[in-house]
Design a protein around this motif. Structure first.
Motif, short mmCIF file in Angstrom:
data_model
loop_
_atom_site.label_atom_id
_atom_site.label_comp_id
_atom_site.label_asym_id
_atom_site.label_seq_id
_atom_site.Cartn_x
_atom_site.Cartn_y
_atom_site.Cartn_z
N ILE A 36 48.55 97.97 75.73
CA ILE A 36 49.59 98.32 74.77
C ILE A 36 49.47 99.79 74.35
O ILE A 36 50.47 100.50 74.22
CB ILE A 36 49.52 97.39 73.54
CG1 ILE A 36 49.87 95.95 73.96
CG2 ILE A 36 50.46 97.86 72.45
CD1 ILE A 36 49.65 94.92 72.87
N TYR A 37 48.25 100.26 74.18
CA TYR A 37 48.03 101.64 73.77
C TYR A 37 48.50 102.61 74.85
O TYR A 37 49.14 103.63 74.55
CB TYR A 37 46.54 101.86 73.48
CG TYR A 37 46.21 103.20 72.87
CD1 TYR A 37 46.31 103.39 71.50
CD2 TYR A 37 45.81 104.27 73.66
CE1 TYR A 37 46.01 104.62 70.93
CE2 TYR A 37 45.51 105.51 73.12
CZ TYR A 37 45.61 105.68 71.74
OH TYR A 37 45.32 106.90 71.18
N VAL A 38 48.20 102.30 76.11
CA VAL A 38 48.61 103.18 77.22
C VAL A 38 50.12 103.25 77.31
O VAL A 38 50.70 104.33 77.49
CB VAL A 38 48.00 102.69 78.55
CG1 VAL A 38 48.64 103.40 79.74
CG2 VAL A 38 46.50 102.91 78.56
N VAL A 39 50.80 102.11 77.19
CA VAL A 39 52.27 102.10 77.26
C VAL A 39 52.86 102.88 76.09
O VAL A 39 53.80 103.67 76.25
CB VAL A 39 52.79 100.64 77.26
CG1 VAL A 39 54.31 100.63 77.14
CG2 VAL A 39 52.36 99.93 78.54
N ALA A 40 52.30 102.68 74.89
CA ALA A 40 52.78 103.41 73.72
C ALA A 40 52.58 104.91 73.90
O ALA A 40 53.46 105.72 73.57
CB ALA A 40 52.05 102.93 72.47
N ALA A 41 51.44 105.28 74.46
CA ALA A 41 51.16 106.70 74.69
C ALA A 41 52.15 107.30 75.69
O ALA A 41 52.60 108.45 75.53
CB ALA A 41 49.73 106.87 75.20
N GLY A 59 50.05 111.91 85.32
CA GLY A 59 49.63 111.17 86.51
C GLY A 59 50.13 109.74 86.49
O GLY A 59 50.54 109.19 87.53
N LEU A 60 50.12 109.12 85.31
CA LEU A 60 50.61 107.75 85.19
C LEU A 60 52.10 107.68 85.51
O LEU A 60 52.55 106.79 86.23
CB LEU A 60 50.35 107.23 83.78
CG LEU A 60 50.94 105.86 83.42
CD1 LEU A 60 50.32 104.77 84.29
CD2 LEU A 60 50.73 105.54 81.95
N LEU A 61 52.88 108.64 84.98
CA LEU A 61 54.32 108.63 85.19
C LEU A 61 54.71 108.96 86.63
O LEU A 61 55.78 108.55 87.09
CB LEU A 61 54.99 109.61 84.23
CG LEU A 61 54.86 109.26 82.73
CD1 LEU A 61 55.51 110.34 81.87
CD2 LEU A 61 55.47 107.90 82.43
N ARG A 62 53.84 109.68 87.34
CA ARG A 62 54.12 109.98 88.75
C ARG A 62 53.74 108.81 89.66
O ARG A 62 54.11 108.77 90.83
CB ARG A 62 53.36 111.23 89.19
CG ARG A 62 53.98 112.53 88.66
CD ARG A 62 53.44 113.72 89.44
NE ARG A 62 52.00 113.87 89.24
CZ ARG A 62 51.45 114.68 88.34
NH1 ARG A 62 52.22 115.40 87.54
NH2 ARG A 62 50.14 114.76 88.22
#
Length: 251
Positions: A36-41, A59-62
């Motif tokens: 949940i924290y990663v998605v919120a970030a 990097g996550l969004l790519r």
């Protein structure tokens, strides 16, 4: 494998089990909150608010599966917290002590007399016993209590003592008794219209299985050289069935 029966005289004495914290829930809680924290970030980064390093977010969004992570991250996190870590909430609501004696099981305001129990179901993967009784259904989470194996054995012993006599009477009267997918009769055991006569049954045993993160226990019945495997969780009153089979095949 848990012992199903303890026929020693001390099994009828009062047994007290204290509440124990289920430490395994900490891993599920950590995983849930982290997702949940990663998605919120990731979402907050669009507003120039960074809860995590920018390079990590970029990097996550790519990442090719980023849309799936963003869409499924929160539901998965909530699943981990409220389902996989549900033992935490059960532990918070549980009384400090559970008592088993020759008459009943007592936990706080809950009192279940053995004479009122109609069925017992073992859920190996969740480490639970489900007791169906006159007042409803009680789910005993074994991993919340001290000496869980001993607790399992004593509860199973008392349920078997309460129900085995009725099974003998029904079979002797020519009636069939249902145990989930198995049907017991004076002729033998029937599974999916296949009758395994008493003289054809070579052995019965339980075997623990573990695969894909799921723990199960299988009842294995060997008859005429063919093994039959059934998940114990599908067998209503599995300890009672095993007790009857042990007595019948030994005679």
């Amino acid at each position: 494998m848990r012992a199903l029966f303890d026929t020693a005289p001390e099994s009828s004495l009062k047994r007290s089990h204290t509440r124990e914290f289920p430490t395994h829930v900490l891993y599920w809680l950590a995983a849930g909150f982290a997702l949940i924290y990663v998605v919120a970030a990731a979402f907050l980064s669009f507003g120039k608010i960074y809860l995590l390093p920018q390079d990590f977010i970029k990097g996550l969004l790519r990442y090719n599966s980023a849309p799936i992570v963003l869409l499924a991250g929160v539901p998965c996190g909530l699943y981990f917290i409220f389902w996989r870590a549900s033992d935490l909430f059960a532990w918070l609501a549980a009384p400090p002590k559970l008592v088993v004696d020759e008459e009943c099981l007592r936990a706080g305001d809950t009192r279940i007399a053995w004479r009122n129990v109609s069925a017992i179901i073992t859920e190996q993967n969740h480490d639970r016993l489900v007791l169906r009784h006159r007042g409803g259904t009680y789910r005993l989470r074994l991993n919340l209590w001290s000496d869980a194996d001993e607790l399992y054995a004593h509860v199973a012993d008392h349920v078997v003592d309460a129900l085995i006599g009725g099974v003998h009477r029904q079979v002797n009267a020519g009636k069939a008794v249902q145990f989930g997918p198995l049907t017991l009769s004076d002729a033998g055991l029937t599974h999916k219209k296949r009758l395994m006569r008493w003289d054809d049954i070579e052995s019965i045993r339980f075997q623990d299985e573990f695969g894909d993160g799921v723990s199960t226990r299988e009842l294995i019945i060997a008859a005429q050289g063919k093994p039959l495997k059934i998940d114990e969780a599908r067998i209503v009153n599995a300890p009672v069935l095993l007790a009857y089979l042990s007595q019948r095949l030994a005679s």
